[in-house]
Design a protein around this motif. Structure first.
Motif, mmCIF file in Angstrom:
data_model
loop_
_atom_site.group_PDB
_atom_site.id
_atom_site.type_symbol
_atom_site.label_atom_id
_atom_site.label_comp_id
_atom_site.label_asym_id
_atom_site.label_seq_id
_atom_site.Cartn_x
_atom_site.Cartn_y
_atom_site.Cartn_z
ATOM 1 N N GLY A 192 0.821 -1.205 0.000
ATOM 2 C CA GLY A 192 0.000 0.000 0.000
ATOM 3 C C GLY A 192 0.858 1.260 0.000
ATOM 4 O O GLY A 192 2.088 1.198 0.088
ATOM 5 N N GLU A 245 2.829 5.407 4.774
ATOM 6 C CA GLU A 245 2.062 6.148 5.770
ATOM 7 C C GLU A 245 2.917 7.285 6.338
ATOM 8 O O GLU A 245 4.082 7.092 6.685
ATOM 9 C CB GLU A 245 1.624 5.208 6.896
ATOM 10 N N LYS A 249 -0.526 7.733 2.560
ATOM 11 C CA LYS A 249 -1.645 7.580 3.487
ATOM 12 C C LYS A 249 -1.334 8.436 4.711
ATOM 13 O O LYS A 249 -0.258 8.318 5.312
ATOM 14 C CB LYS A 249 -1.794 6.118 3.888
#
Length: 389
Positions: A36, A39, A375
């Motif tokens: 993903g 962050e 993110k």
């Protein structure tokens, strides 16, 4: 026969190993889940009210200072004060031997009495001559001489009175009094010392310490910047327009009483390019002494729409300008050049380059470069804290 058995065993083991290897290759490798976006921890910039202060080094100086010197010559008979004690204005500090000045005063009074005695017969003679002149018994010249004698006697009386007053003043000067109230320092003479009128060396120094001045310096460029901010109304002051000042002592402890800014010097020191600011502090306990090094914290005003960014979020561009990384549209990282004014605690006060609501990256920027989709989590959130660990 044994040779043939060993060969048969070796061939069997080889066939078995080859079959196992080919079977392992036929198995498919499990697919890896896609990674993903990285962050990052962000801080949303919001305007807030900030009291702007400046900490400047300075030294204390007394409210009033007076050097005690004799105004007549003579021998010091005694000292009438305790060194380091508080004295009041008019209090006698030293006593000079008054004998010669007492004699001078007595002599001046005697001269005054003689002059007054000479005035009376001159006035009587002038009165009689006035009557005789009206009857033409004396000449005009005799009358004029009598009037001149009266004027001369009156002048001698006036001079004698002035001499008496001068002798009285000198007699009074033999008692050396404190010109101001305050704390007196050490005495430079003892009993028996010969002093002269208006000598260079002071007998003692009196300093008034409550209130007390603190003189600090500030660069002329900072003074100009402060004036521009006040003109633009980005800074707010109180109704009286006076700036409050706090004090930090040499050992780092705060001084309990606040002071006020009294005035700034009307010229700039050409050697240092600085302007002297004078502040005034109450000093009832006389905790502050003249010459003490202190740090004055000047409250310049209040910025009601200040944008603050932690210093840890600000880096430098290749050309040396301050910059931050923000999360912009489509959750992509952007490099933003900013203009900072000053530090406020552990933050930078931003003047240009950021807007309310911008999300500034504080942690995780090493994993996200400009243009990278990230993110975001609030700075200090549990996830960000765990990742930081």
């Amino acid at each position: 026969m044994q040779s043939m058995s060993r060969a048969t065993i070796f061939v069997s083991v080889g066939i078995l190993a080859l079959s196992l290897l080919l079977g392992g290759c036929d198995k498919k490798k499990a697919p890896t889940p896609p990674a993903g976006p990285p962050e990052v921890a962000v801080l949303t910039v919001q305007p807030q009210s900030v009291t702007l202060t400046t900490e400047l080094s300075g030294r204390t100086s007394p409210w009033q200072v007076a050097e005690v010197r004799p105004q007549v010559a003579g021998i010091i008979q005694k000292r009438l004060f305790t060194e380091g004690a508080e004295v009041k204005a008019g209090q006698v500090l030293f006593q000079i031997d008054p004998a010669s000045y007492q004699a001078a005063l007595a002599s001046a009074r005697a001269m005054l009495a003689r002059a007054e005695a000479n005035l009376l017969p001159a006035q009587l003679r002038a009165g009689r001559y006035q009557e005789l002149l009206e009857s033409r018994a004396i000449s005009q010249q005799d009358h004029d001489d009598a009037q001149a004698a009266v004027k001369q006697a009156e002048a001698e009386v006036a001079a004698a009175r002035a001499a008496v007053e001068n002798a009285r003043i000198n007699m009074q000067y033999t008692s050396i009094a404190a010109p101001i109230s305050g704390r007196i320092g050490r005495s430079s003479v003892t009993a028996g010392a010969l002093v002269t009128a208006n000598q260079d060396a002071a007998l003692a120094t009196i300093q008034q310490l409550d209130p007390i001045f603190v003189d600090v310096s500030r660069s002329s460029s900072e003074i100009l910047q402060l004036k521009r901010q006040l003109a633009a109304k980005t800074l707010q002051t109180d109704a009286a327009g006076a700036a409050r000042v706090k004090l930090v002592l040499e050992d780092g402890t705060p001084y309990p009483l606040a002071g006020t800014l009294k005035f700034s010097e009307v010229s700039v020191d050409p050697g240092t390019g600085s302007v002297t600011l004078r502040t005034l502090f109450p000093n009832p306990e006389q905790l502050l002494l003249p010459g003490m090094f202190v740090r004055a914290v000047l409250e310049e005003g209040n910025n009601a729409q200040a944008l603050l960014v932690p210093q840890r979020a600000v880096t430098r561009s290749p050309v040396g300008k301050p910059m931050v990384f923000v999360v912009g549209a489509e959750e992509k990282v952007e490099a933003r050049t900013i203009k900072v004014l000053r530090t406020v605690d552990d933050n930078w006060l931003v003047e240009e380059g950021l807007n309310p609501g911008d999300r500034v990256i504080l942690e995780g920027i090493q994993r996200a470069r400009p243009g990278t989709v990230v993110k975001t989590v609030p700075f200090g959130a549990p996830a960000a804290a765990e990742e930081k660990k």
